[in-house]
Design a protein around this motif. Structure first.
Motif, short mmCIF file in Angstrom:
data_model
loop_
_atom_site.label_atom_id
_atom_site.label_comp_id
_atom_site.label_asym_id
_atom_site.label_seq_id
_atom_site.Cartn_x
_atom_site.Cartn_y
_atom_site.Cartn_z
N LYS A 462 41.18 34.32 29.64
CA LYS A 462 41.96 35.48 30.05
C LYS A 462 43.45 35.30 29.76
O LYS A 462 44.17 36.28 29.51
CB LYS A 462 41.74 35.79 31.53
CG LYS A 462 42.30 34.77 32.50
CD LYS A 462 42.09 35.25 33.93
CE LYS A 462 42.69 34.26 34.92
NZ LYS A 462 42.52 34.73 36.32
N THR A 466 45.59 37.88 27.49
CA THR A 466 46.77 38.50 28.11
C THR A 466 48.03 38.22 27.29
O THR A 466 48.87 39.12 27.09
CB THR A 466 46.95 37.97 29.55
OG1 THR A 466 45.75 38.21 30.28
CG2 THR A 466 48.11 38.67 30.25
N THR A 494 36.65 38.70 31.98
CA THR A 494 37.15 39.75 32.87
C THR A 494 38.67 39.69 33.00
O THR A 494 39.22 38.66 33.40
CB THR A 494 36.53 39.62 34.28
OG1 THR A 494 35.11 39.67 34.16
CG2 THR A 494 37.01 40.73 35.19
N ASP A 496 42.34 40.26 34.62
CA ASP A 496 42.80 40.33 36.00
C ASP A 496 43.88 41.40 36.13
O ASP A 496 44.17 42.13 35.18
CB ASP A 496 43.29 38.96 36.49
CG ASP A 496 44.44 38.42 35.64
OD1 ASP A 496 45.05 39.20 34.89
OD2 ASP A 496 44.73 37.21 35.75
N SER A 497 44.47 41.49 37.32
CA SER A 497 45.45 42.54 37.58
C SER A 497 46.69 42.41 36.69
O SER A 497 47.30 43.40 36.31
CB SER A 497 45.87 42.52 39.05
OG SER A 497 46.44 41.28 39.40
N THR A 499 46.78 41.30 33.55
CA THR A 499 46.43 41.85 32.23
C THR A 499 46.49 43.37 32.25
O THR A 499 47.12 43.99 31.40
CB THR A 499 45.02 41.39 31.83
OG1 THR A 499 44.85 40.02 32.11
CG2 THR A 499 44.76 41.66 30.36
N ILE A 528 38.47 45.16 39.40
CA ILE A 528 39.71 44.39 39.33
C ILE A 528 40.69 44.95 40.34
O ILE A 528 40.94 46.15 40.39
CB ILE A 528 40.32 44.46 37.91
CG1 ILE A 528 39.33 43.89 36.89
CG2 ILE A 528 41.64 43.72 37.85
CD1 ILE A 528 39.71 44.17 35.47
#
Length: 551
Positions: A462, A466, A494, A496-497, A499, A528
């Protein structure tokens, strides 16, 4: 469904044809009453015929019809001999079940054991357990050695739930089982992070008259509990040992001390160490002291760590390579490279050769202090000692080059890593370079690094995605940023906030509300949390490099 075939279309020898004539004649076979010390020759012939008919029949039902004329000649001994002619365990099981259901054969214990062993050897443990429980229900005595064989077979095959269920019912069969089997099961449960299952099993059967745990049994569970950070429960198990005739040994004490140190309960660890010293039943060793030293080093309390080191050497205990590495790593992390080098020199003087962990700790310390050129001198010294950098050595050096904006040197190390097939690449090695290139606006080069990363079968994480998404957004490449987000989601990584919020913020500035709605819809489907404000992406190395390189 099996294809239909004409009955008795079997290729047999002249002697088998003669036997078949005798068996199918109205008269009783004259050899059926033969007796002797070994297997009855007639039984063997009948078994050979029956197994041949079964193998060549297109289905068990047809086989039953074909064998029916000689069913009066089938006996448990014939059935056992026929079973032994089946190389395929599932075929043996099918014949075993058919002979029970169609011909009413009451199988011997030997027949049950043969089928169970065959199934276990081929990995069909679920079927083996069903046959085993049928064996027990029919009143056959269960030998302890056979129960242990079946349990160990399940354990080695990773069928831990079956092993737990089987050993949990040992009392029903009147069987004891050795502590070796119990310890094997507990070790695998703890090794697979099923510590609670191991604890529950031992607690449920501690007072069983069919189980005798030993010190090793308790040590395994104590280690698992310490790994979970449940130190109090670990001490409770340690206190129970004596009531079962077991005494805590050095492994017990070392495990508890290490658990306390990892939980940063250094005062309790020191108390336990002093208690062991006063008790005298099991003297502390280098592992004991190294655990305490490591605990102080991880907390940055180097003065206390050195005090324990001096106490250890004063007691005549020689430091191990791990002891030296722990101290070097501790001094490096607090920026005291003079002390780190002093320990390194003492290590060499004592005749203890350094390893890759030693050099990684020293290189990490120099990098943290900003002395990157000194770190690379050690890199070259590693080569002279015929030591190869590992993944963490590369990560430390590459991250430091990137922090000092020496991206070309970082890329050279990545190229060197590309030729090292013995080093498994990780995303945290590549992320600092990708991050540095993106921050310099060299997004195309960052994309090339990602391709090199994927060529080594190293999946972006991630942080990788990002970094790339923000890098493309900074260059105004919104379509590419959105494509990267979609690739991230489709690859199972997945976001995250950070990204999502970062991408949404750039899309908002670019006036792309429709794309924002799509991103938010994807984010909501992935559950998320978006209540956190947009914040700057953390260091590309971040948590990955929080791992101590010395232990």
């Amino acid at each position: 469904m099996f294809p239909r075939a004409p009955p008795y279309h079997i290729v047999v020898s002249r002697h088998q044809r003669h036997l078949l004539f005798l068996l199918l004649s109205p008269r009783r076979c004259p050899f059926s009453g033969a007796s002797g010390s070994g297997p009855d020759p007639t039984d063997l012939w009948i078994a050979k015929l029956v197994s041949t008919v079964f193998h060549l029949s297109p289905s068990p039902a047809i086989a039953a019809d074909r064998i029916a004329p000689i069913r009066h000649l089938l006996s448990p001994s014939v059935a056992l001999a026929a079973l032994r002619r089946h190389a395929d365990p599932l075929s043996a099981l099918a014949f075993f079940e058919l002979s029970c259901s169609a011909f009413g054969i009451t199988h011997s214990a030997a027949a049950f054991r043969f089928v169970i062993c065959s199934l276990c050897q081929s990995g069909f443990h679920d079927d083996a357990l069903k046959v085993f429980y049928q064996m027990a229900n029919e009143g056959h005595g269960i030998e302890e050695s056979f129960l242990e064989f079946l349990a160990v077979s399940c354990i080695e095959a990773g069928k831990l739930d079956l092993a737990v269920g089987l050993l949990g019912r040992a009392s029903e069969f009147g069987c004891w089982y050795q502590s070796y089997t119990l310890n094997n099961l507990l070790s695998l449960l703890v090794g697979r992070n099923l510590v609670n299952d191991a604890v529950l099993f031992l607690r449920q059967h501690l007072h069983s008259q069919f189980l005798t745990p030993d010190t090793c049994s308790f040590n395994i569970v104590i280690k698992g509990l310490c790994r979970l950070g449940d130190i109090d429960a670990a001490f409770n198990f340690s206190d129970q040992m004596r009531s079962f005739g077991c005494s805590p040994d050095m492994v017990t004490h070392n495990t508890l001390i290490d658990g306390l140190c990892r939980a940063k309960q250094l005062d309790r660890a020191q108390e336990l160490l002093q208690r062991i010293q006063l008790d005298g039943s099991s003297l502390p060793n280098v592992v004991t002291y190294t655990s305490v030293i490591s605990g102080y080093c991880k907390m940055g309390k180097m003065e206390e760590a050195l005090g324990v080191f001096s106490e250890m050497t004063g007691a005549g205990i020689r430091p191990s390579r791990v002891t030296y590495n722990v101290l070097i790593d501790g001094y490096g992390k607090v920026g005291d490279m003079l002390s780190a080098v002093s320990v390194y020199e003492r290590m060499l003087a004592s005749g203890c050769p350094p390893d890759v962990v030693t050099f990684t700790s020293l290189i990490d310390g120099y990098c943290r202090s900003g002395w990157l050129d000194d770190a690379m001198k050690l890199w070259n010294e590693m080569s002279q000692r015929e030591l190869k950098p590992n993944a963490y050595t590369y990560a430390v050096a590459i991250n430091s080059f990137c922090r000092m904006n020496r991206l070309n040197e970082a890329r050279k190390l990545l190229k060197e890593l590309k030729g090292r097939r013995d080093v498994m690449p990780h995303a945290f090695i590549y992320n600092p370079v990708i991050d540095g290139l993106c921050k310099c606006g060299r997004v195309d080069e960052a994309n090339v690094v990602v391709l090199e990363m994927e060529e080594r079968r190293c999946k972006p994480d991630k942080f990788t995605y990002t970094i790339l998404i923000i890098g493309h957004c900074m260059k105004g490449r919104m379509a590419e940023a959105i494509a990267l987000f979609q690739k991230m989601v489709s690859s199972g990584c997945t976001p995250d906030s950070i990204t999502v919020n970062s991408l949404v913020s750039f899309l908002l500035k670019a006036g792309m509300p429709n794309e924002i709605n799509k991103i938010m819809l994807t984010a909501s489907e992935r559950y998320i949390g978006l209540d956190k404000p947009c914040q700057e992406i953390p260091s590309s190395l971040g948590k990955s490099m929080g791992i101590s390189v010395a232990m």
